[in-house]
Enzyme design. Structure first.
Site, PDB file in Angstrom:
ATOM      1  N   ASP A  57       0.855  -1.059  -0.037  1.00 27.74           N
ATOM      2  CA  ASP A  57       0.253   0.025   0.112  1.00 27.74           C
ATOM      3  C   ASP A  57       0.798   1.205   0.004  1.00 27.74           C
ATOM      4  OD1 ASP A  57      -2.182  -1.562   0.136  1.00 27.74           O
ATOM      5  OD2 ASP A  57      -2.515  -1.032   2.231  1.00 27.74           O
ATOM      6  N   ARG A  58       0.358   2.268  -0.507  1.00 26.01           N
ATOM      7  CA  ARG A  58       1.069   3.410  -0.629  1.00 26.01           C
ATOM      8  C   ARG A  58       1.807   3.956   0.607  1.00 26.01           C
ATOM      9  NH1 ARG A  58      -2.127   8.912  -2.553  1.00 26.01           N
ATOM     10  NH2 ARG A  58      -3.148   8.333  -0.694  1.00 26.01           N
TER      11      ARG A  58
END
Length: 214
Positions: A57-58
């Protein structure tokens, strides 16, 4: 831009490279023009052979592996798909959590509240996470617990949703923590700290670690 690889490289050989992904950057490009900057695009500019294997995930930091040959991409990707890799994360979660345990509840996308996912015991795709409390300490007057998380499956947002399901959201999580818990740290306190898999050429197990930044 060319410094990105040298600053974040953990390992490189003829088959693959292991990168320390910082929090706040996508693994691959997003759908809109403002989300094109990502680890993949930065690496391809430096090493055009870079091939995607898996994602973080970012807002999650830590270990990312990219292949440098089609063979390595196929072999390592298969290990991820067949759960033959060993992945260990660390997180800071709200409240006092002690001991260890397992969360065995499916995690599914919530179309009514994108991009959220929810724990849904009625769903047929399993999501399994082992957790172990490492230490408790105070952060801005709030008790938090450092936990080791071992995902057995790899559902989107699995660790974040499972910690919320336990009643101990990850500190700094802008999707699943309370506003107060979000304010305790300037980032999501979730980090991919260890990863091991079989080398695509030697078939020997290789293990990589990345220091936890919180």
């Amino acid at each position: 831009m060319s410094n990105f690889l040298s600053e974040h490289l953990i390992h490189r050989d003829d088959e693959f490279m292991v990168i320390h992904k910082p929090a706040g950057i996508l693994t691959v490009p997003g759908k809109t023009a403002d989300l094109q900057d990502c680890v993949m695009s930065r690496l391809v500019k430096i090493e055009p052979r870079t091939l995607l294997i898996h994602r973080l995930d970012r807002d999650t930091s830590g270990i990312l592996v990219f292949a440098l040959t089609k063979w390595a991409q196929k072999q390592i990707s298969r290990q991820f798909q067949e759960r033959q890799t060993d992945k260990t994360y660390q997180a800071l979660v709200a409240g006092q959590l002690q001991g260890e345990g397992t969360v065995d509840v499916p995690v599914v996308y919530d179309p009514a509240h994108p991009p959220l996912h929810i724990a849904d015991a009625t769903h047929n795709k399993p999501a399994l996470t082992h957790w172990r409390a490492l230490e408790q300490f105070e952060l801005q007057g709030q008790i938090v617990t450092r936990v080791q998380l071992t995902p057995i499956t790899g559902r989107s947002h699995q660790l974040r949703v499972h910690m919320q399901y336990l009643g101990h959201p990850i500190i700094g999580d802008t999707l699943y923590a309370t506003p107060e818990q979000q304010q305790l740290m300037p980032r999501l306190c979730l980090h991919a700290a260890e990863l091991s898999f079989l080398h695509p050429q030697t078939e020997q197990r290789v293990q990589f670690t990345c220091p936890v930044p919180f």
